[in-house]
Design an enzyme around this catalytic site. Structure first.
Site, PDB file in Angstrom:
ATOM      1  N   LYS A   9       0.896  -1.129   0.199  1.00 29.64           N
ATOM      2  CA  LYS A   9      -0.240  -0.415   0.315  1.00 29.64           C
ATOM      3  C   LYS A   9       0.581   0.864  -0.213  1.00 29.64           C
ATOM      4  CE  LYS A   9      -4.161  -2.286   1.771  1.00 29.64           C
ATOM      5  NZ  LYS A   9      -5.871  -1.965   2.953  1.00 29.64           N
ATOM      6  N   ASP A  64     -10.338   3.024   2.182  1.00 27.55           N
ATOM      7  CA  ASP A  64     -10.141   2.077   3.193  1.00 27.55           C
ATOM      8  C   ASP A  64     -10.961   2.707   4.710  1.00 27.55           C
ATOM      9  OD1 ASP A  64      -8.672  -0.171   2.453  1.00 27.55           O
ATOM     10  OD2 ASP A  64      -6.594   0.363   2.983  1.00 27.55           O
TER      11      ASP A  64
END
Ligand code: ATR
Length: 278
Positions: free
Chosen positions: A66, A103
Site C-alpha cells: 500500500k 479504507d
C-alpha cells in the site's frame, strides 16, 4: 471491449475482492472482470508498467504494497497523501495513474451504517498504530469523531501517529485496559485475532463500558476473541466485513461511477465466512 481490473498483493489467494467485484460487475451489467495478481516487492514496478501496457482500467493494492506503490503513481488524492498509503488506483483518460485510499472512509461508512451517529460525541480509542490505524483515525477525525487516543504494543509508533492528528493522545496498553470505560468507541486495527495468523487479543476488553461500540477490522473470523469478550461485557460489536465491502464499493464507484449494493454483499460474505471458513 471488456475492461479488466485487478488486486495486487502478497499473499493474494485469500482475497475476496475478485469475487466481490465480479459479482458487482454482473449485477450492474458492466462488461468487466477483476483478477488477483500475486506480486512480490521486487516485481511491483515492473507489474505496474505491465498493467498500464496491457490496458488494465484500475486496480486495488493490498498488503504489503500500500505504501510501496506510491513512487509508481502520478498523483495522489488527499486521503492517500495523509495516510501515505494507497488501496485504489484509477487509470485516467490520459493514461496517468491516480492513487487514493478508501479504507478509512470504508470504516466510517460501515460504522455509521450500523450505529448512525451514536458515537459522534464519544472518546475514541484506536488500538494499533500501523497503516490501518492511520487510515481509520484520519477518516474518523475528518468525519468529526474524537478526541482520538491511540494505544499500541510499540508506543513510539503510536506517538508518531498521534502527532499528525489534532487533539490526539497516546496511552500504554495497560493504561487503556484500566481506563477502558472512558471510551464510547474502540477500534481494533491490528492483525491479532486473524484466522491462521495470530490467535489471542491485543488488549483485554473486560473493563469496557456497557453500551460502548467495539469494532474490529478483522472479518475472518467474523468474531475475534476480542469482539466476543467485548460483547460478553456489554458492548455493541462490529466486525470488519462492512469496512471491507465499503472500501471496495468506494473503489468500484471511482472506476465505474456506479454505487453497488453493499448491504446484500455484506450478507453474502457473512454467510460465506460463517459457513465455510471459520
Ligand atoms: P497494517 O498496515 O495492517 O496496519 P502494520 O503497519 O504492520 O499493518 O501494523 C500492524 C499493527 O498491528 C501494529 O500496530 C502492530 O503493533 P507494533 O507497532 O507493536 O508492531 C500490531 N501488531 C501486530 N502483531 C501484534 C501482536 N502480536 N501484538 C500486539 N500488536 C501487534
Amino acid at each position: 471491449m471488456k475492461k479488466w481490473y485487478a488486486v495486487l498483493g502478497d499473499p493474494i489467494n485469500q482475497s475476496m475482492s475478485p469475487a466481490m467485484h465480479d459479482h458487482w460487475f454482473q449485477e450492474n451489467d458492466v462488461d468487466a472482470t477483476y483478477i488477483p495478481i500475486h506480486v512480490t516487492e521486487e516485481n511491483l514496478g515492473e507489474t505496474v508498467a505491465s498493467l498500464k501496457r496491457l490496458g488494465c482500467s484500475g486496480w486495488n493494492v493490498t498488503v504489503p504494497h500500500k505504501s510501496a506503490i506510491i513512487p509508481f503513481l502520478d498523483e495522489l488524492d488527499p486521503s492517500a497523501k495523509v495516510m501515505n498509503a494507497v488501496n485504489t488506483v484509477e487509470v485516467l483518460a490520459d493514461g496517468s495513474l491516480r492513487g487514493s485510499n478508501t479504507d478509512g472512509e470504508g470504516f466510517v461508512r460501515s460504522l455509521e451504517e450500523a450505529f448512525g451517529d451514536r458515537c459522534q460525541n464519544d472518546q475514541v480509542l484506536v488500538v494499533g498504530a500501523g497503516g490501518a490505524a492511520r487510515g481509520i483515525a484520519y477518516a474518523l477525525h475528518e468525519a468529526g469523531y474524537g478526541p482520538i487516543t491511540f494505544t499500541n504494543r510499540t508506543i513510539d509508533k503510536a506517538v508518531r501517529l498521534a502527532e499528525g492528528i489534532s487533539q490526539a493522545s497516546v496511552v500504554s496498553i495497560d493504561e487503556a485496559e484500566q481506563n477502558l470505560a472512558a471510551y464510547g468507541l474502540i477500534v481494533q486495527t491490528t492483525s491479532v485475532g486473524m484466522n491462521f495468523a495470530q490467535q489471542g487479543k491485543p488488549i483485554d476488553p473486560k473493563n469496557v463500558s456497557t453500551g460502548a461500540v467495539v469494532a474490529d477490522i478483522i472479518y475472518n473470523p467474523l468474531e475475534t476473541e476480542f469482539l466476543i469478550e467485548a460483547s460478553e461485557n456489554g458492548a455493541y460489536i462490529l466486525n470488519g466485513t462492512g469496512m471491507f465491502v465499503h472500501q471496495g464499493a468506494l473503489a468500484f464507484k471511482k472506476w465505474t461511477t456506479i454505487q453497488p449494493d453493499t448491504e446484500k454483499m455484506i450478507g453474502k460474505i457473512t454467510v460465506n465466512l460463517g459457513g465455510k471458513l471459520c
